[in-house]
Design an enzyme around this catalytic site. Sequence first.
Site, PDB file in Angstrom:
ATOM      1  N   TYR A 182      13.920 191.789  55.834  1.00  0.00           N
ATOM      2  CA  TYR A 182      14.454 190.506  55.374  1.00  0.00           C
ATOM      3  C   TYR A 182      15.841 190.668  54.752  1.00  0.00           C
ATOM      4  CZ  TYR A 182       9.954 188.160  55.997  1.00  0.00           C
ATOM      5  OH  TYR A 182       8.824 187.606  56.533  1.00  0.00           O
ATOM      6  N   LYS A 212     -10.014 200.600  30.677  1.00  0.00           N
ATOM      7  CA  LYS A 212      -9.691 199.178  30.858  1.00  0.00           C
ATOM      8  C   LYS A 212      -9.046 198.976  32.232  1.00  0.00           C
ATOM      9  CE  LYS A 212      -5.316 199.836  28.383  1.00  0.00           C
ATOM     10  NZ  LYS A 212      -4.569 199.591  27.127  1.00  0.00           N
ATOM     11  N   MET A 217       5.635 191.448  52.704  1.00  0.00           N
ATOM     12  CA  MET A 217       4.268 191.214  52.221  1.00  0.00           C
ATOM     13  C   MET A 217       3.271 192.239  52.771  1.00  0.00           C
ATOM     14  SD  MET A 217       1.891 187.800  52.445  1.00  0.00           S
ATOM     15  CE  MET A 217       2.895 186.816  51.362  1.00  0.00           C
TER      16      MET A 217
HETATM   17  C1  LIG Z   1      -4.364 201.062  26.782  1.00  0.00           C
HETATM   18  C2  LIG Z   1      -4.485 201.586  25.399  1.00  0.00           C
HETATM   19  C3  LIG Z   1      -4.582 202.976  25.167  1.00  0.00           C
HETATM   20  C4  LIG Z   1      -4.433 204.002  26.274  1.00  0.00           C
HETATM   21  O1  LIG Z   1      -3.044 204.205  26.454  1.00  0.00           O
HETATM   22  P1  LIG Z   1      -2.414 205.214  27.522  1.00  0.00           P
HETATM   23  O2  LIG Z   1      -0.960 205.128  27.274  1.00  0.00           O
HETATM   24  O3  LIG Z   1      -2.794 204.743  28.873  1.00  0.00           O
HETATM   25  O4  LIG Z   1      -2.969 206.562  27.216  1.00  0.00           O
HETATM   26  C5  LIG Z   1      -4.796 203.403  23.867  1.00  0.00           C
HETATM   27  N1  LIG Z   1      -4.864 202.509  22.845  1.00  0.00           N
HETATM   28  C6  LIG Z   1      -4.753 201.181  23.025  1.00  0.00           C
HETATM   29  C7  LIG Z   1      -4.828 200.277  21.855  1.00  0.00           C
HETATM   30  C8  LIG Z   1      -4.543 200.683  24.302  1.00  0.00           C
HETATM   31  O5  LIG Z   1      -4.423 199.357  24.481  1.00  0.00           O
END
Ligand SMILES: *Cc1c(COP(=O)(O)O)cnc(C)c1O
Length: 384
Positions: free
Chosen positions: A274, A52, A322
């Site tokens: 800054y 993802k 930035m």
């Molecule tokens: C993102 C996610 C994972 C992976 O988790 P990590 O901590 O990156 O290994 C597994 N299960 C679900 C439901 C997730 O949303």
Amino acid sequence: MPPVNAPYRPEGLTARPLHARIHPDAVAHNLARLRAALPAGRGTPRLWATVKADAYGHGLARILPALRHADGLAVLHLDEARACRRLNWHGPILVYGGLYSPADVLLVDTPGLHLVITHAAQLEWLARAPLAHPPSIWLRFAGDIHHTGFAADAYRAAYGIASDLRRRGLAADVGHLNHYARADEPDGVDDADAVFRRLIEGLPGPVSTSNSAALLKHAARAVDTQWVRPGLALYGASPFADTSAAALDLRPAMSLHSQVVGIQRVSAGAGVGYGGAFSAPRAMDVGIVTCGYADGYPRAAPTGTPVIVDGVRTRLLGRVSMDMMAVDLGPVPRAGIGAPVTLWGAGGLAVEEVAASAGTIAADLLTGVSARVPAQLATAAFAR
Ligand SMILES: *Cc1c(COP(=O)(O)O)cnc(C)c1O
């Protein structure tokens, strides 16, 4: 004045020296490493590689070739699943976010799709839309994290409805999914796992519980589960505050590189950045590095955050702005304009270390590298 070093340029035509290097071979190594952590023996679980958020910021297309030995891919939403198919991934795909509206069912158009079901309306949407390729569905338990999913008192009713969908040919299978809130802690999954196991006792179907932290710290919990779902560890970051990725034999899949583009000799008492957040205690050489918060470097990183300049570990000074940041050239007096800088991921500087200094976690930084930072593959081995 410090010398002007020989100009260094990454391959490619990018004008600005800031770039990310992506290391698919590290992902292949980490995948093998995670597989080795799986409980052996009867029914070793299969592994969904979580990709993802564009493979945690590494670029799905860059990373997929290194994941060809995964059993499946896990994504957040259906568009990401389609992107995997477009990149010729033909294996199973798990969709964590599932369905957001009845119309989403129309996107469930590919064999081998696994949908996480988090509330009862999604089961109704599926019931009303007979599909050419009925998905496998996974009921998510709210667990101890309470993000999405069924509460304990609603779970068995949902299972009944889901099983009915399977009998009518509208779902290929019905599984059980839990996600831990505290898998990074020593005893963090004991209670959560016991509650979940009691909940699904006697209900047929595959089970999936373990993310990276659970797999690396509580591997025995994956016994009698059919799938594990690591993400972060595949990209070579440690999920634990007290254990480095190197100690876990994980290799970083992203390194972030730039250059010194300016040098300021400041006198004692002068401010840098800054708000004058850093005030020079004595005359010193300050390097200006082209990398800032618009590139995804955390603005919250304070003075002292480690940075590598010309192979030498030094520190950030003052506020990240930035487009640039200031670094202490005291430990590396030879560094001139063009000196190479590593922000994280190489030279012994883990992204976790920078994240911790900024009060956040590695996944936040990896997924936050912005679109204006070009990425290049570090090796040709996996290039297509
Ligand atoms: C993102 C996610 C994972 C992976 O988790 P990590 O901590 O990156 O290994 C597994 N299960 C679900 C439901 C997730 O949303």
